[in-house]
Write an enzyme that holds these catalytic residues in place. Structure first.
Site, PDB file in Angstrom:
ATOM      1  N   LYS A 172       0.860  -1.205   0.000  1.00  0.00           N
ATOM      2  CA  LYS A 172       0.000   0.000   0.000  1.00  0.00           C
ATOM      3  C   LYS A 172       0.881   1.234   0.000  1.00  0.00           C
ATOM      4  CE  LYS A 172      -2.544   0.886   3.786  1.00  0.00           C
ATOM      5  NZ  LYS A 172      -3.736   1.035   4.647  1.00  0.00           N
TER       6      LYS A 172
HETATM    7  C1  R5P Z   1      -2.450   4.772   8.169  1.00  0.00           C
HETATM    8  O1  R5P Z   1      -2.988   5.247   9.142  1.00  0.00           O
HETATM    9  C2  R5P Z   1      -2.996   3.601   7.575  1.00  0.00           C
HETATM   10  O2  R5P Z   1      -2.106   2.759   6.942  1.00  0.00           O
HETATM   11  C3  R5P Z   1      -4.182   3.853   6.690  1.00  0.00           C
HETATM   12  O3  R5P Z   1      -4.793   2.607   6.565  1.00  0.00           O
HETATM   13  C4  R5P Z   1      -3.852   4.384   5.308  1.00  0.00           C
HETATM   14  O4  R5P Z   1      -3.178   5.595   5.368  1.00  0.00           O
HETATM   15  C5  R5P Z   1      -5.097   4.523   4.444  1.00  0.00           C
HETATM   16  O5  R5P Z   1      -5.974   5.450   4.969  1.00  0.00           O
HETATM   17  P1  R5P Z   1      -6.170   6.896   4.305  1.00  0.00           P
HETATM   18  O6  R5P Z   1      -6.852   6.660   2.980  1.00  0.00           O
HETATM   19  O7  R5P Z   1      -7.047   7.645   5.263  1.00  0.00           O
HETATM   20  O8  R5P Z   1      -4.823   7.512   4.121  1.00  0.00           O
END
Ligand code: R5P
Length: 266
Positions: A172
């Site tokens: 991710k």
């Molecule tokens: C960080 O807090 C996490 O990995 C989140 O799951 C990731 O950043 C995705 O969330 P967002 O779309 O709010 O950035």
């Protein structure tokens, strides 16, 4: 890849489209009660049937998600520091045994390339992959960006490639200009994190661009659960990710859904 690993991965990434819409609600593991997630159960329940996989910590899974839900789970298994501390000081907080007990389809942890404890977070990823592979559980590596880092294609390519080299089964990362360069250098599927809340149309445009440039989907949080219409946003994002909808078509889905939910509640 053995049967269990392939089977769990296909719970997360739809084998028909090769894509996924994951909903990230793990923010509290270092931020506490994030806007939109104070009552996580209330926020997430209507979104669950529209989500391919929920990214969540064990604590919130146990307390706030109906165990009868059919939505696959990817468990956040790293943590340690709060938003007030040194963010890169993470370790593994949740065992593989616990992931199996919770029937997780995958586990995820952050690596902090370029930050103070980068080496420990990267070797922790290696250890997690070693252990998870023993049980056929895919590992998601998250390229956390330290406060001192620049979110550009050069940096994110470095972080994603390192994650893949260490053995992550999917990665991710954030969207940035020239995202395709990140995808080109990363041999495993990439899902895009949404980042801070931006206007809905911009979030849809970012999703469209990421998919066009090689992402296998999203693992998005704030741009869904902090939207004025989270259900409409997930539907719109699904249309882009799984059906190749344009930004205009997706925005229409979001807007129509907003209108109809207003009619119902007014
Ligand atoms: C960080 O807090 C996490 O990995 C989140 O799951 C990731 O950043 C995705 O969330 P967002 O779309 O709010 O950035």
């Amino acid at each position: 890849m053995d049967f269990g690993m392939k089977n769990r991965l296909s719970n997360i990434i739809n084998p028909k489209t090769g894509k996924t819409v994951m909903l990230a609600v793990d923010h509290g593991y270092f931020q506490g009660p994030t806007t939109g997630l104070k009552d996580l159960r209330k926020t997430v329940t209507p979104l669950l049937p529209l989500t391919d996989c929920l990214f969540i910590t064990r604590g919130m899974l146990r307390t706030s998600i109906d165990p009868r839900s059919a939505t696959p789970i990817c468990l956040r298994v790293s943590g340690g520091p709060s938003v007030l501390g040194e963010l890169s000081n993470e370790d593994i907080t949740t065992s593989i045994e616990e992931a199996i007990r919770l029937n997780a389809s995958g586990v995820g942890m952050s690596i902090f390339v370029g930050s103070k404890n980068e080496d420990r977070t990267i070797s922790n990823l290696g250890r997690l992959v070693n252990e998870a592979e023993r049980y056929g559980i895919p590992v998601l590596a998250i390229t956390a960006v330290g406060r001192e880092m620049v979110r550009d294609a050069r940096y994110l390519s470095l972080a994603c490639r390192i994650a893949a080299e260490i053995g992550a089964h999917f990665v991710k990362t954030y969207y940035c200009e020239d995202f395709y360069k990140i995808a080109e250098g990363c041999p495993v599927p990439i899902v895009m994190a949404g980042g801070k809340k931006i206007p809905e149309r911009d979030a849809l445009q970012m999703t469209f661009n990421a998919i066009k440039e090689g992402a296998s989907g999203v693992d998005m949080g704030r741009n869904i659960f902090q939207s004025d219409n989270p259900v409409g946003m997930v539907k719109a994002i699904r249309a882009i990710v799984h059906k190749g909808a344009s930004v205009d078509e997706a925005f229409e889905i979001y807007s129509k859904n907003k209108l109809s939910s207003q009619v119902v509640t007014e």
